[in-house]
Design an enzyme around this catalytic site. Structure first.
Site, mmCIF file in Angstrom:
data_model
loop_
_atom_site.group_PDB
_atom_site.id
_atom_site.type_symbol
_atom_site.label_atom_id
_atom_site.label_comp_id
_atom_site.label_asym_id
_atom_site.label_seq_id
_atom_site.Cartn_x
_atom_site.Cartn_y
_atom_site.Cartn_z
ATOM 1 N N ASP A 631 -8.692 0.825 3.119
ATOM 2 C CA ASP A 631 -7.510 2.180 3.891
ATOM 3 C C ASP A 631 -6.433 2.462 3.142
ATOM 4 O OD1 ASP A 631 -8.973 3.019 5.646
ATOM 5 O OD2 ASP A 631 -9.352 0.878 7.607
ATOM 6 N N CYS A 678 -5.677 -8.136 3.610
ATOM 7 C CA CYS A 678 -7.272 -8.542 3.983
ATOM 8 C C CYS A 678 -8.920 -7.440 3.619
ATOM 9 C CB CYS A 678 -7.560 -8.910 4.839
ATOM 10 S SG CYS A 678 -6.508 -7.656 6.717
HETATM 11 C C1 PEP Z 1 -8.667 -2.247 5.079
HETATM 12 O O1 PEP Z 1 -8.670 -1.037 5.638
HETATM 13 O O2 PEP Z 1 -8.886 -2.621 4.018
HETATM 14 C C2 PEP Z 1 -9.363 -3.462 6.403
HETATM 15 C C3 PEP Z 1 -9.431 -4.936 5.627
HETATM 16 O O3 PEP Z 1 -9.984 -3.095 7.688
HETATM 17 P P1 PEP Z 1 -11.531 -1.981 7.635
HETATM 18 O O4 PEP Z 1 -12.108 -2.319 6.078
HETATM 19 O O5 PEP Z 1 -12.150 -3.046 8.737
HETATM 20 O O6 PEP Z 1 -10.949 -0.766 7.863
HETATM 21 MG MG MG Z 2 -8.321 -0.498 7.346
#
Ligand code: PEP
Ligand code: MG
Length: 758
Positions: A631, A678
């Site tokens: 994000d 992450c």
């Molecule tokens: C991210 O945004 O990097 C994340 C780990 O969350 P998601 O991909 O679930 O939005």
């Molecule tokens: Mg995210």
């Protein structure tokens, strides 16, 4: 004028045969613009020329024959300048070339516009007139608009053309290009799952079994009538008679004398029932939308509704007869998380999704399952892929249909190499992630697909860095109860005893929706998403947190993470609610003597760029930061992670993103707060090495990448990574960053990963 324009474009896109579609279109344009000639030239990029494909006004004998070089004549000039050319007397223009075979001696005025799709020149549309005059601004605007709208349909026709080009053994010669969604190679039969009845998503298809198609249509009409009867009975006591009249109107429209008859007539001209229905309904909608009376105009949506209901019954009749192959590549308009869950254990070995991009959640889930995926292949008529053999190249995003033996052998060879590399990196799976000169980093897991758990426990990770709780919320018909959530979270926490498990609170919105909690927004990624929803619905948030705390009584390894944080106020509010849940539960639960309910660490995700400027304040309020680079990249670069059209612009190696990631690391180090990442960047060799050099304490990734990243880390020196990072931070373009990093990986002896696209 708008109606004329729409109907020309629609009719063009509906016609499955390109040649006849173009002929019909030029005549329609000529008539609508009241001029003497309209022609269309298509670009052939191999031969570097435009080919005159259709014309109403130029000599018929020149169609499909006359070519004009990319730099020749007025047509070439329009192509070179990529803008309209409006000339009162073409014959006097210095670049005019006399081509006697087209017989245009009497035509003087010339207006040409380029047809461009996603920066690619597809062709030139021109009109000509005997009278020497400049075409008016309105005429120019009309032709420009028409060309822009035609571009997508023409690109579509190009793709269809690809599908038609087979050799004598039925092998397709070309490949289709999409976005690489999940790495790996997969070969096998393609199985198409259709979207819930939506006529706009139907690609036109011919049929050679007219009686069968007519029968299918009649069956669907009978079922649809029965549906209306049932609906009327159900609603009779609830709503007024007037409102129920609509069902009567629908039933009449289904009659042989009305829409029903037209559909049957269309089927008789060799279309499938779905294609015939789409064409008839579309033409009705256009007529309704052109009406002045707003009430009547609205009736267009009733017709659409009726059409979709018929389609649903047609699709049901199809699905009932479909036998799922033992192993298959799933193909759908939009592959969703729930589809993956549905087919995961039924032989799913590859995914092709027309919608979405490389960081859509469906792609992330595919990576978590270790299934190769291609996203964002626009404009393929789905039905033509069904039960065909395919090869998915999840590294390059290429899809090969009915590949020939040579290509199959080539890919079998690549699969063997891929397996060798995977076996090699597996050797270090259980060893620590530490560089040759002793710098260590923790590798954790991204989890959330319950079915992936058996495998995850042996992946060599030190815990769960991101447990996406929304997935278990998805395959249901209502929010799970506190007890249900507690049971699930207990399973997760006890699968990693003595290791930390970071559970993220519900992060729906954006491209993750719950069937029982629909959110319709124009800009879902900038809208009601993540913590914004749960703070607005404390009853959902409290229930989830209570379930997490309850589940943690025995294992005591829970950490709670808050997604999409964009302000200090949200952190305060969420912490207040977590405290409330904690005190409530402490009072409710009877624990062993002297034992207190464990208090989990609380962290936030750094995904919204604004909070990078408030890290010190935030650090004083929470226990850890975890960067959601998926994000963060989309918000820093203003590129929708789910939109294949801008997939080229979405890149976490953009210098701005890398500098932001480095700044976050520096600030976190100053505030002495643990920092992890992450997002998907952590699972890429170059990304992981850069993050290690920046000082990230922990990386979290899907289980399939842990061994690979350990291998990479164990084969480098930290001091070299520091110099690599210093150099990367001086670069100005994404391209420079990629080529520099590829060079560096080669130098470290890790080139195999670059070449394999891993
Ligand atoms: C991210 O945004 O990097 C994340 C780990 O969350 P998601 O991909 O679930 O939005
Ligand atoms: Mg995210």
């Amino acid at each position: 004028m708008l109606t004329t324009l729409r109907s020309i474009v629609l009719e063009f896109s509906q016609n499955a045969e390109l040649d006849s579609a173009l002929c019909r279109m030029v005549s329609q344009i000529k008539q609508a613009m009241n001029t003497d000639c309209c022609s269309i030239y298509l670009a052939d990029h191999h031969k570097q020329h435009f080919l005159l494909m259709a014309s109403d006004g130029l000599a018929e004998s020149s169609l499909g024959r006359t070519t004009i070089g990319f730099t020749e004549g007025l047509i070439g000039l329009v192509g070179q300048r990529e803008e309209p050319l409006n000339i009162a007397n073409a014959q006097y223009h210095p670049q005019f070339i006399h081509a006697p075979e087209v017989e245009e001696d009497e035509l003087n005025a010339f207006l040409g516009t380029p047809i461009i799709h996603q920066r690619k020149m597809l062709g030139i549309l021109s009109i000509q007139q005997k009278q020497a005059r400049h075409f008016t601004e309105n005429e120019e605007a009309f032709l420009v608009t028409l060309s822009a709208q035609l571009a997508a349909s023409l690109a579509n026709a190009e793709v269809n053309g690809v599908l038609d080009r087979q050799d004598t053994n039925g092998h397709w010669k070309k490949k289709l290009q999409g976005v690489a969604g999940s790495s790996g190679i997969s070969m096998g039969e393609m199985f198409v799952v259709y979207p819930q009845a939506n006529l706009t998503k139907i690609s036109l298809q011919r049929s050679d079994n007219t009686p069968l198609e007519i029968q299918r249509f009649y069956d669907a009409v009978i079922k649809t009538r029965a549906d209306f009867e049932k609906m009327t009975l159900k609603l009779e006591n609830i709503i007024t008679d007037n409102a129920l009249d609509i069902f009567e109107v629908y039933k009449q429209l289904l009659d042989n004398a009305n829409i029903g008859k037209e559909v049957v007539n269309k089927i008789k001209t060799a279309w499938t029932a779905e294609s015939a229905l789409k064409q008839v309904i579309d033409s009705y909608i256009i007529q309704f939308e052109a009406l002045d009376d707003p009430y009547l105009r609205e009736r267009g949506s009733d017709i659409r509704d009726l059409g979709n209901r018929l389609l649903l019954n047609l699709q049901k009749s199809n699905n009932g007869t479909q036998q799922l192959p033992d192993k298959f590549i799933l193909v759908a308009e939009e592959v969703t998380a729930s589809m993956l869950a549905q087919y995961q254990h039924k032989g799913l070995k590859g995914i092709v999704s027309l919608a979405g991009s490389n960081n859509s959640h469906a792609a992330i889930l595919a990576r978590a399952l270790g299934v190769p995926a291609i996203m964002g292949i626009d404009n393929i008529p789905l039905s033509r892929l069904h039960q065909k053999e395919g090869i998915i190249d999840g590294y390059s995003g290429e899809l090969f249909i009915q590949p020939n033996e040579g290509l199959q052998r080539e890919y079998q060879h690549l699969i063997a190499e891929e397996n060798l590399l995977a076996d090699k990196v597996k050797q270090v799976e259980k060893l620590p992630a530490i560089t040759r000169d002793g710098q260590a980093i923790e590798l954790h897991l991204n989890a959330g697909l319950s079915a992936g758990f058996e495998h995850s426990q042996n992946s060599g990770a030190l815990g769960i860095g991101l447990y996406r709780t929304e997935i278990p919320f998805m395959n249901r018909s209502c929010f799970p109860s506190e007890a249900e959530q507690t049971t699930l979270y207990q399973q997760v926490l006890s699968a990693f005893p003595k290791q930390s498990v970071t559970m993220r609170t519900l992060d729906v919105g954006g491209d993750k929706s719950l069937p029982y909690f629909p959110i319709n927004e124009d800009n879902p990624f900038l809208g009601w998403r993540g913590i914004r929803i749960t703070l607005d619905h404390p009853e959902i948030f409290l229930l989830q947190v209570r379930a997490m705390l309850r589940a943690n009584v025995e294992q005591r390894n829970l950490e709670i993470m808050l997604p999409m944080i964009s302000s200090i106020v949200e952190v305060d509010e969420a912490t207040r609610l977590i405290n409330q849940a904690y005190y409530e539960l402490s009072a409710e639960l009877t624990l062993a003597d002297g034992e207190k309910l464990p208090r989990p660490k609380i962290g936030i995700m750094i995904e919204v760029p604004g909070i990078i400027y408030q890290l010190p304040e935030l650090a004083s309020k929470v226990d850890f930061f975890s960067v959601g680079s998926n994000d963060l990249t989309q918000y820093l670069l203003a590129v929708d992670r789910n939109n294949a059209r801008v997939a080229d612009l979405y890149d976490s190696y953009h210098p701005a993103v890398l500098r932001a990631l480095n700044l976050i690391a520096e600030q976190s180090a100053k505030s002495l707060i643990p920092l992890s990442l992450c997002g998907e960047l952590a699972s890429e060799p170059a990304g992981a090495l850069l993050l290690l050099a920046m000082g990230y304490d922990k990386l979290s990734m899907n289980p399939h990448n842990i061994a690979k990243i350990k291998w990479v880390i164990r084969h480098v020196d930290f001091k070299d990574l520091k110099s690599m990072l210093a150099q990367v931070l001086t670069l100005t373009t994404t391209k420079q960053v990629h080529s520099y990093l590829n060079e560096q990986l080669e130098q470290f002896g890790l080139g195999g990963f670059v070449r394999a696209g891993m």
